[in-house]
Design a protein around this motif. Structure first.
Motif: not given
Length: 282
Positions: A44, A67, A69-70, A73
């Motif tokens: 992140r 990934n 989450e990455t 974002r």
């Protein structure tokens, strides 16, 4: 002229993403594209560091991020900035999941794992570098492919490209005044391939080479009749030995290498016709 900022965001080396972008951009003319390359984006914090550049240079964002989450974002940042974000491999991955009946493993850089193929490629590159321009002819029997051709027929760059595909490749210049070693004509394991080109094109390439080196261009090296004789000599050698021939006149390095690989695979699978190519270039 069309102007575009293209951001390439990858959680690995970015090699795959670059090739996809290059292939797609080749379909467009007069496009002024500025590429912003962001490899190894796996956190992140790293992603947040590139956001100011996305904002300062708005354009298209292509990404390969496994990934969740990455990826989420990045997509959120792009939404806030009003930038289109395209996951370059999603369609292919989803199609493979459907056909294979399993979910893809989300591991960054999985295609670059140091497996047997990786070490084979490294070995091929080392061999090819050590056997460029006729060097190390005593070990040619260890090669997969041997490229032969007169000067400036793209032997070295084609050899390097083939090495990156895992093929041990040697190359030898064909010079009228200095015949190649007899070992070339006794090879059993490697596939010997002749490279040829149009005389006018070869003269132009050689002349440009001399100019770049600030050397005299009034030499036999770029004499039209001399160049034609060189090519005839090489073609006769290819035909006499039944070697397949590739005409590189209108081919890129990648296209020449692809033709060489096709010939190699044809011989390996026992298909007919590979040996007859020495009479008519492909």
């Amino acid at each position: 002229m069309l102007r575009l900022h293209l951001h390439l965001v990858s959680d690995s080396t970015g090699e795959t993403l670059e090739m996809i972008a290059k292939a797609a951009l080749a379909q467009f003319e007069d496009a002024d594209v500025t590429r912003h390359f962001w490899p190894m984006v796996r956190s992140r914090q790293h992603l947040d560091r590139i956001v100011p550049d996305l904002a300062a240079n708005p354009g298209l964002v292509l990404f390969t991020l496994v990934n969740a989450e990455t990826r989420a974002r990045l997509e959120e940042h792009c939404r806030q900035l009003g930038l289109p974000a395209v996951p370059a491999l999603d369609a292919v991955t989803e199609a493979l999941e459907s056909q294979l009946g399993q979910e893809a493993r989300g591991r960054p850089g999985r295609q670059h794992t140091m497996d047997e193929a990786y070490f084979k490629r490294v070995e091929a590159i080392q061999f090819t570098i050590a056997h460029d321009d006729g060097i190390g002819w005593e070990n040619w029997e260890q090669a997969d492919i041997v490229l032969a051709g007169v000067s400036r027929t793209s032997k070295t760059p084609t050899s390097i490209y083939l090495a990156n595909r895992g093929f041990k490749t040697a190359n030898i210049p064909i010079v009228v005044e200095s015949p190649p070693p007899d070992a070339l004509f006794r090879l059993r394991r490697p596939l010997v391939i002749g490279l040829t080109t149009a005389p006018d094109r070869l003269v132009q390439i050689r002349r440009n080479r001399l100019l770049s080196l600030h050397e005299d261009t009034e030499t036999a090296y770029v004499d039209d009749d001399r160049v034609r004789d060189e090519l005839k000599y090489a073609r006769r050698m290819f035909a006499d030995n039944g070697w397949p021939v590739i005409d590189v006149t209108r081919r890129s390095i990648e296209e020449t290498a692809a033709a060489a690989i096709r010939l190699y695979n044809q011989r390996s699978s026992g298909e007919d016709g590979a040996g007859d190519q020495g009479i008519k270039p492909i």
